[in-house]
Design an enzyme around this catalytic site. Structure first.
Site, short mmCIF file in Angstrom:
data_model
loop_
_atom_site.label_atom_id
_atom_site.label_comp_id
_atom_site.label_asym_id
_atom_site.label_seq_id
_atom_site.Cartn_x
_atom_site.Cartn_y
_atom_site.Cartn_z
N THR A 1 0.80 -1.18 -0.02
CA THR A 1 -0.08 -0.06 -0.12
C THR A 1 0.84 1.05 -0.02
OG1 THR A 1 -0.24 -0.36 2.29
CG2 THR A 1 -1.85 -0.98 1.08
N LYS B 1 -1.29 -4.28 11.40
CA LYS B 1 -1.19 -3.31 9.99
C LYS B 1 -0.60 -2.04 10.44
CE LYS B 1 -4.01 -2.12 6.26
NZ LYS B 1 -2.94 -2.27 5.12
N HIS C 1 -9.26 -4.39 10.40
CA HIS C 1 -7.96 -5.03 9.88
C HIS C 1 -7.31 -5.95 11.24
CE1 HIS C 1 -8.10 -3.37 5.77
NE2 HIS C 1 -7.53 -4.44 5.35
N1 LIG Z 1 -2.83 -6.00 -2.18
C1 LIG Z 1 -3.38 -6.82 -1.62
O1 LIG Z 1 -4.21 -7.60 -1.82
C2 LIG Z 1 -2.84 -6.82 -0.13
C3 LIG Z 1 -2.05 -5.67 0.23
N2 LIG Z 1 -1.27 -6.18 1.27
C4 LIG Z 1 -0.42 -4.94 1.69
O2 LIG Z 1 0.87 -5.91 1.53
C5 LIG Z 1 2.01 -5.06 2.52
C6 LIG Z 1 2.69 -6.13 3.30
O3 LIG Z 1 1.69 -6.59 4.11
P1 LIG Z 1 2.18 -7.89 5.17
O4 LIG Z 1 2.76 -9.07 4.37
O5 LIG Z 1 0.96 -8.14 6.09
O6 LIG Z 1 3.22 -7.07 6.15
P2 LIG Z 1 4.50 -7.85 6.94
O7 LIG Z 1 4.78 -6.65 7.83
O8 LIG Z 1 3.89 -9.22 7.58
O9 LIG Z 1 5.67 -8.36 5.90
C7 LIG Z 1 6.21 -7.13 5.11
C8 LIG Z 1 7.62 -7.80 4.91
O10 LIG Z 1 8.28 -6.53 4.15
C9 LIG Z 1 9.64 -6.87 4.72
N3 LIG Z 1 10.37 -5.83 4.61
C10 LIG Z 1 10.67 -4.63 5.13
N4 LIG Z 1 11.20 -3.41 4.78
C11 LIG Z 1 11.68 -4.16 3.54
C12 LIG Z 1 12.42 -3.70 2.35
N5 LIG Z 1 13.26 -2.54 2.37
N6 LIG Z 1 12.69 -4.53 1.35
C13 LIG Z 1 12.21 -5.89 1.55
N7 LIG Z 1 11.54 -6.10 2.30
C14 LIG Z 1 11.20 -5.48 3.36
C15 LIG Z 1 9.52 -7.01 6.48
O11 LIG Z 1 10.85 -7.52 6.91
C16 LIG Z 1 8.52 -8.16 6.00
O12 LIG Z 1 9.10 -9.56 6.07
C17 LIG Z 1 1.07 -4.07 3.12
O13 LIG Z 1 1.35 -2.74 2.81
C18 LIG Z 1 -0.30 -4.47 3.12
O14 LIG Z 1 -1.31 -3.45 3.35
C19 LIG Z 1 -1.85 -7.15 2.46
C20 LIG Z 1 -2.43 -7.93 2.03
C21 LIG Z 1 -3.32 -7.90 0.64
O1 LIG Z 2 -2.54 -4.94 5.68
C1 LIG Z 2 -3.38 -5.84 5.15
O2 LIG Z 2 -3.59 -6.87 5.59
C2 LIG Z 2 -4.05 -5.47 3.90
N1 LIG Z 2 -3.79 -4.47 3.35
C3 LIG Z 2 -4.48 -4.12 1.88
C4 LIG Z 2 -5.03 -2.94 2.21
O3 LIG Z 2 -4.46 -2.08 3.05
O4 LIG Z 2 -5.92 -2.58 1.57
C5 LIG Z 2 -5.40 -5.27 1.47
C6 LIG Z 2 -6.15 -5.88 2.52
O5 LIG Z 2 -7.23 -4.92 2.99
C7 LIG Z 2 -5.03 -6.52 3.33
#
Ligand SMILES: NC(=O)C1=CN([C@@H]2O[C@H](COP(=O)(O)OP(=O)(O)OC[C@H]3O[C@@H](n4cnc5c(N)ncnc54)[C@H](O)[C@@H]3O)[C@@H](O)[C@H]2O)C=CC1
Ligand SMILES: O=C(O)C1=N[C@H](C(=O)O)C[C@H](O)C1
Length: 261
Positions: free
Chosen positions: A83, A148, A144
Site C-alpha cells: 500500500t 497493520k 483489519h
Molecule cells: N494488495 C493486497 O491484496 C494486499 C496488500 N497487503 C499489503 O501488503 C503489505 C505487506 O503486508 P504484510 O505481508 O501483512 O506485512 P508484513 O509486515 O507481514 O510483511 C512485510 C515484509 O516486508 C519486509 N520488508 C521491510 N522492509 C523491506 C525492504 N526495504 N525490502 C524488502 N522487504 C522489506 C519485512 O521484513 C516483512 O517481512 C502491506 O502494505 C499491506 O497493506 C496485504 C494484504 C493484501
Molecule cells: O495489511 C493488510 O492486511 C491488507 N492490506 C491491504 C490494504 O491496505 O487495503 C489489502 C487488504 O485489505 C489487506
C-alpha cells in the site's frame, strides 16, 4: 507469458518473510508454469533479482517505491500489493517506466499496483462506485488485524477515490454531514471527501463495509477476507498477465474486464 528460455515464468518475491510474501512464495511454488527463483526481504541485496521475469512486491509502504524502481530499471515486470501509492508516487513510477529498458522478451515493462487482490474486494469496490451516485450519504469502514502499519487501508483509500470520482461524474454533491464540533476526530478521516473509519482488532484479517444511505433506506456492501489465501488467485493472475499490460496499471479490475470505461 513464457520467458526467453521457454521455461515458464521465473518469479521473485520481495517481502518474502512477511505474512503476504510467505503466502505468495507458497502459491507460486504450487502454480503451474511458475518457478520461484528468488526470495528477498529487508536488508537483502536485490541484485539481478535472481533472474526473475516478474517480481511480486509485498513489503512496507516506505520501501516499496525503491524496490519497484530497482525492478523497473532492470526491465523486470512487477506485481505490487504493498500500500501507500499516492498520486506523487504513481507519477514518479510512470516516469521510471517511460525510461525503463525493455524486458527480457523485448516487450515494454509492465507494473500492476493493486490495493487488493481478492476478487470479492474488487467487486465490492466496483459495486460501491456503481451505487455511489444514487445515495445522499456514503461512508467506508475498514477493519483489519492490529499488526497493520498503515491507515486507512489501501483498499479503503481506493474505494473512497472511486466513489468520489463516480459522484463527481454524476454531478452528485458532497455527502451530507452537519458536524461542526469534532475535537477527537470521531467522524474519521476524509479521503476524497468520503468519510473513512479504520478499526484494528485482534482476530481480524481484512474486512470492509461501504454504507450508502438515503431517506428511509441503507445499502451495505461488505467484503471479508478470512484468510490470506483469498488474495492468491489474484496475485497469480497478475503474475501471468502483467507482461501483456505494458506501463502502469492501477487495480486488478483492469485485467478482469471490471474497470469502468
Ligand atoms: N494488495 C493486497 O491484496 C494486499 C496488500 N497487503 C499489503 O501488503 C503489505 C505487506 O503486508 P504484510 O505481508 O501483512 O506485512 P508484513 O509486515 O507481514 O510483511 C512485510 C515484509 O516486508 C519486509 N520488508 C521491510 N522492509 C523491506 C525492504 N526495504 N525490502 C524488502 N522487504 C522489506 C519485512 O521484513 C516483512 O517481512 C502491506 O502494505 C499491506 O497493506 C496485504 C494484504 C493484501
Ligand atoms: O495489511 C493488510 O492486511 C491488507 N492490506 C491491504 C490494504 O491496505 O487495503 C489489502 C487488504 O485489505 C489487506
Amino acid at each position: 507469458m513464457t520467458n526467453s528460455s521457454g521455461a515458464g515464468i521465473r518469479v521473485g518475491v520481495i517481502g518474502a518473510k512477511g505474512r503476504m510474501g510467505a503466502e505468495v512464495c507458497r502459491a507460486v511454488e504450487a502454480a503451474d508454469g511458475l518457478r520461484l527463483v528468488g526470495r528477498f526481504d529487508h536488508g537483502d541485496d536485490l541484485g539481478d533479482l535472481g533472474g526473475a521475469d516478474v517480481v511480486v512486491e509485498f513489503s512496507v509502504p516506505d520501501a516499496a517505491p525503491a524496490n519497484v524502481a530497482h525492478c523497473v530499471a532492470r526491465g523486470v515486470h512487477v506485481v505490487v500489493g504493498t500500500t501507500g501509492w499516492d498520486d506523487g508516487r504513481l507519477e514518479t513510477l510512470r516516469r521510471q517506466l517511460a525510461e525503463a529498458p525493455p524486458s527480457s522478451t523485448g516487450a515494454p515493462v509492465g507494473v500492476l499496483v493493486a490495493p487488493n487482490f481478492a476478487i470479492g474486494a474488487i467487486l465490492m469496490m466496483t459495486f460501491a462506485a456503481q451505487a455511489a451516485r444514487f445515495y445522499e450519504s456514503v461512508e467506508v469502514i475498514e477493519l483489519h488485524h492490529p499488526d497493520k502499519v498503515d491507515a486507512p487501508s489501501g483498499t479503503a483509500a481506493r474505494t473512497a477515490r472511486l466513489i468520489a470520482e463516480a459522484r463527481e461524474q454524476a454531478g452528485a454533491g458532497p455527502v451530507s454531514d452537519a458536524t461542526t464540533h469534532d475535537p477527537e476526530g470521531a467522524r474519521g478521516a476524509r479521503v476524497s471527501g468520503i468519510p473513512v473509519h479504520s478499526v484494528r482488532l485482534r482476530g481480524l484479517v481484512a474486512h470492509q463495509e461501504v454504507l450508502l444511505g438515503n431517506v428511509g433506506e441503507m445499502l451495505t456492501i461488505r467484503h471479508d477476507s478470512f484468510d490470506r489465501a483469498s488474495f492468491m488467485p489474484g496475485v497469480i493472475e497478475g503474475v501471468r498477465r502483467v507482461a501483456d499490460h505494458p506501463g502502469l496499471t492501477v487495480g486488478l479490475e483492469h485485467y478482469l474486464g471490471l474497470a469502468a470505461p
